[in-house]
Every structure is written in structure tokens, then in C-alpha cells.
Design a protein around this motif. Sequence first.
Motif, PDB file in Angstrom:
ATOM      1  N   ILE A 130       2.980 -12.534  -9.444  1.00  0.00           N
ATOM      2  CA  ILE A 130       1.997 -12.558  -8.358  1.00  0.00           C
ATOM      3  C   ILE A 130       0.637 -12.152  -8.919  1.00  0.00           C
ATOM      4  N   GLY A 131       0.635 -11.169  -9.807  1.00  0.00           N
ATOM      5  CA  GLY A 131      -0.604 -10.716 -10.417  1.00  0.00           C
ATOM      6  C   GLY A 131      -0.403  -9.415 -11.165  1.00  0.00           C
ATOM      7  N   GLU A 132      -1.383  -9.090 -12.003  1.00  0.00           N
ATOM      8  CA  GLU A 132      -1.354  -7.833 -12.762  1.00  0.00           C
ATOM      9  C   GLU A 132      -2.623  -7.042 -12.478  1.00  0.00           C
ATOM     10  N   VAL A 133      -2.455  -5.726 -12.484  1.00  0.00           N
ATOM     11  CA  VAL A 133      -3.574  -4.824 -12.253  1.00  0.00           C
ATOM     12  C   VAL A 133      -3.575  -3.792 -13.377  1.00  0.00           C
ATOM     13  N   TYR A 134      -4.732  -3.588 -13.997  1.00  0.00           N
ATOM     14  CA  TYR A 134      -4.851  -2.632 -15.107  1.00  0.00           C
ATOM     15  C   TYR A 134      -4.982  -1.215 -14.565  1.00  0.00           C
ATOM     16  N   TRP A 135      -4.204  -0.296 -15.120  1.00  0.00           N
ATOM     17  CA  TRP A 135      -4.265   1.101 -14.722  1.00  0.00           C
ATOM     18  C   TRP A 135      -5.178   1.895 -15.636  1.00  0.00           C
ATOM     19  N   GLY A 136      -4.889   1.881 -16.912  1.00  0.00           N
ATOM     20  CA  GLY A 136      -5.645   2.653 -17.890  1.00  0.00           C
ATOM     21  C   GLY A 136      -4.723   3.068 -19.022  1.00  0.00           C
ATOM     22  N   LYS A 137      -5.218   3.905 -19.933  1.00  0.00           N
ATOM     23  CA  LYS A 137      -4.418   4.318 -21.087  1.00  0.00           C
ATOM     24  C   LYS A 137      -3.509   5.498 -20.779  1.00  0.00           C
ATOM     25  N   ASP A 138      -3.857   6.285 -19.772  1.00  0.00           N
ATOM     26  CA  ASP A 138      -3.008   7.430 -19.426  1.00  0.00           C
ATOM     27  C   ASP A 138      -1.820   6.969 -18.576  1.00  0.00           C
ATOM     28  N   LYS A 151       4.111   8.637 -10.441  1.00  0.00           N
ATOM     29  CA  LYS A 151       5.246   7.956  -9.804  1.00  0.00           C
ATOM     30  C   LYS A 151       4.764   7.189  -8.579  1.00  0.00           C
ATOM     31  N   TRP A 152       5.544   6.177  -8.202  1.00  0.00           N
ATOM     32  CA  TRP A 152       5.232   5.403  -7.001  1.00  0.00           C
ATOM     33  C   TRP A 152       5.296   6.297  -5.764  1.00  0.00           C
ATOM     34  N   MET A 153       4.492   5.967  -4.800  1.00  0.00           N
ATOM     35  CA  MET A 153       4.441   6.625  -3.488  1.00  0.00           C
ATOM     36  C   MET A 153       4.050   8.103  -3.584  1.00  0.00           C
ATOM     37  N   SER A 154       3.316   8.447  -4.641  1.00  0.00           N
ATOM     38  CA  SER A 154       2.886   9.853  -4.750  1.00  0.00           C
ATOM     39  C   SER A 154       1.430  10.004  -4.339  1.00  0.00           C
ATOM     40  N   LYS A 191      -2.371   8.308  -4.792  1.00  0.00           N
ATOM     41  CA  LYS A 191      -2.921   8.550  -6.141  1.00  0.00           C
ATOM     42  C   LYS A 191      -3.222   7.242  -6.864  1.00  0.00           C
ATOM     43  N   ILE A 192      -2.306   6.308  -6.810  1.00  0.00           N
ATOM     44  CA  ILE A 192      -2.515   5.030  -7.503  1.00  0.00           C
ATOM     45  C   ILE A 192      -3.532   4.180  -6.737  1.00  0.00           C
ATOM     46  N   SER A 193      -3.442   4.161  -5.417  1.00  0.00           N
ATOM     47  CA  SER A 193      -4.366   3.355  -4.611  1.00  0.00           C
ATOM     48  C   SER A 193      -5.813   3.766  -4.829  1.00  0.00           C
ATOM     49  N   ALA A 194      -6.058   5.046  -4.995  1.00  0.00           N
ATOM     50  CA  ALA A 194      -7.429   5.520  -5.177  1.00  0.00           C
ATOM     51  C   ALA A 194      -8.082   4.867  -6.393  1.00  0.00           C
ATOM     52  N   LYS A 195      -7.281   4.568  -7.410  1.00  0.00           N
ATOM     53  CA  LYS A 195      -7.842   4.026  -8.647  1.00  0.00           C
ATOM     54  C   LYS A 195      -7.839   2.497  -8.700  1.00  0.00           C
ATOM     55  N   VAL A 196      -6.812   1.843  -8.153  1.00  0.00           N
ATOM     56  CA  VAL A 196      -6.675   0.396  -8.336  1.00  0.00           C
ATOM     57  C   VAL A 196      -6.754  -0.402  -7.035  1.00  0.00           C
ATOM     58  N   ASN A 197      -7.166   0.209  -5.940  1.00  0.00           N
ATOM     59  CA  ASN A 197      -7.146  -0.463  -4.639  1.00  0.00           C
ATOM     60  C   ASN A 197      -8.002  -1.726  -4.619  1.00  0.00           C
ATOM     61  N   ASN A 198      -9.185  -1.694  -5.244  1.00  0.00           N
ATOM     62  CA  ASN A 198     -10.054  -2.883  -5.245  1.00  0.00           C
ATOM     63  C   ASN A 198      -9.389  -4.054  -5.952  1.00  0.00           C
ATOM     64  N   ASP A 199      -8.782  -3.796  -7.116  1.00  0.00           N
ATOM     65  CA  ASP A 199      -8.101  -4.867  -7.849  1.00  0.00           C
ATOM     66  C   ASP A 199      -6.904  -5.399  -7.074  1.00  0.00           C
ATOM     67  N   VAL A 200      -6.165  -4.525  -6.430  1.00  0.00           N
ATOM     68  CA  VAL A 200      -5.012  -4.953  -5.631  1.00  0.00           C
ATOM     69  C   VAL A 200      -5.484  -5.838  -4.478  1.00  0.00           C
ATOM     70  N   GLN A 213       0.835  -1.206   0.000  1.00  0.00           N
ATOM     71  CA  GLN A 213       0.000   0.000   0.000  1.00  0.00           C
ATOM     72  C   GLN A 213       0.875   1.263   0.000  1.00  0.00           C
ATOM     73  N   ALA A 214       1.972   1.235   0.749  1.00  0.00           N
ATOM     74  CA  ALA A 214       2.877   2.389   0.785  1.00  0.00           C
ATOM     75  C   ALA A 214       3.515   2.609  -0.588  1.00  0.00           C
ATOM     76  N   LYS A 215       3.864   1.522  -1.270  1.00  0.00           N
ATOM     77  CA  LYS A 215       4.480   1.619  -2.594  1.00  0.00           C
ATOM     78  C   LYS A 215       3.520   2.269  -3.584  1.00  0.00           C
ATOM     79  N   LEU A 216       2.259   1.877  -3.545  1.00  0.00           N
ATOM     80  CA  LEU A 216       1.292   2.413  -4.499  1.00  0.00           C
ATOM     81  C   LEU A 216       1.041   3.896  -4.264  1.00  0.00           C
TER      82      LEU A 216
END
Length: 197
Positions: free
Chosen positions: A182-190, A194-197, A86-95, A80-83
Motif C-alpha cells: 500500500i505504501g511505505e513511510v520513513y521513521w528514522g534511524k532510531d 511499540k504499536w499503539m503506544s 507516539k508514532i502518529s506525532a512523527k509520521v502523520n503527514n506522510d501517512v 490511526q489507532a494502530k500507529l
Amino acid sequence: MKMWMKKLTVLLVTILTLGLYVPPIYIDADVGVGKKDIEPSEDRPKAEIEDSITEKNLVLEDSSQLYLQELNNLAKEQVQAKLGTKISAKVNNDVNQVVLPNLEMVLDGLYEKIGEEESQYLMVAEKPSAGYGERIFNLYNAKEKEDVAKFHVNRLKRPQDGYYFQFHYHLQDDQFEEHISIGEVYWGKDTPPKWMS
């Protein structure tokens, strides 16, 4: 004047070194169990002794399980800290649905492979790397003073599809060469931030 200076020096050295050396603590299953505690007698029937020994074994297993569970929780916190927010808000459910259960299965498999006694020396070492670095955390054996596994995440850009986060790990067995997914998570086209932002 010389005598009080010596006494002061000894006092300061004593205070400064207090707590720097802590002897290792080993759990010994037989502590407090003498021969007379194990053998049945008139006051202590055989069934009572067996119950006592079973109870002590359960306590040791529980403490081992608690330690490994805490290690799993630390690993999840590192993900969670790595994501970052900003990233967690979008992909947290998939993670939470894909990556974290698989991560827990991988860690449990490593604990079994290493063995219950040796796995007590494992720790989550190193903080996640920020920016564009891959590292999430390393699983470190404090007794052997070496990494056992390295857990990473990288960004994959697939043409016409977009960006994916690929979670994987490397093992010491092959000098950390092979990527084991371990697994892949889709982000989007944009482009993801950066990590931890």
C-alpha cells in the motif's frame, strides 16, 4: 404458590430473550411500487413515473455509497489507532499523504470486485494488534463468515538508512500469502516505539 412461580418464570424468560433475535433487513427496491404505479395513466404521465423510479434508484445508490464511505472511515481510524500517539506525532503527514489515499483506493477496488450487493455484508473486524504485531484490521464478509482481506503494517530496517513502516495487505484469493504493498513511510534511524503506544 406453584402458579405464580410459573408465571414469574415465563415473564423472566420473555424479558431475557427480548431483543436477542432480530430478523435480517433487506432493502427491496420494489417495495411500495405496485403495477399501477409503474404504468402511465391520465393522472400520472410517463415522465413522472420515470422520475420516481430514478429517484428511488438514486436513494439506493446513495445508501450503498454511504455504507462504503463509513467502512473507509472505520479503516482509517484503525490505521490511526494502530500507529498510536507516539508514532502518529512523527509520521502523520506522510501517512495522510501516502498510505490513507492508497488504502481508500484498495478498499474501493475490493468493493467493486466483490459487487455492490455483496459489499453490503463487509465489515472491519478485529482490533489492531499492539506491541510488535502486524495486524491493523481484517475486512470480513459477514454473510460468508470469512475474511476477504487482511491489512498489516511491519517495520523494515534498512542498513545505513533506518526504519520504515511498510503498509500492505493480503487477499483471500491466494490464502493470504502474497504481500501487496500500500505504501511505505520513513521513521528514522532510531528504533520506533511499540504499536499503539
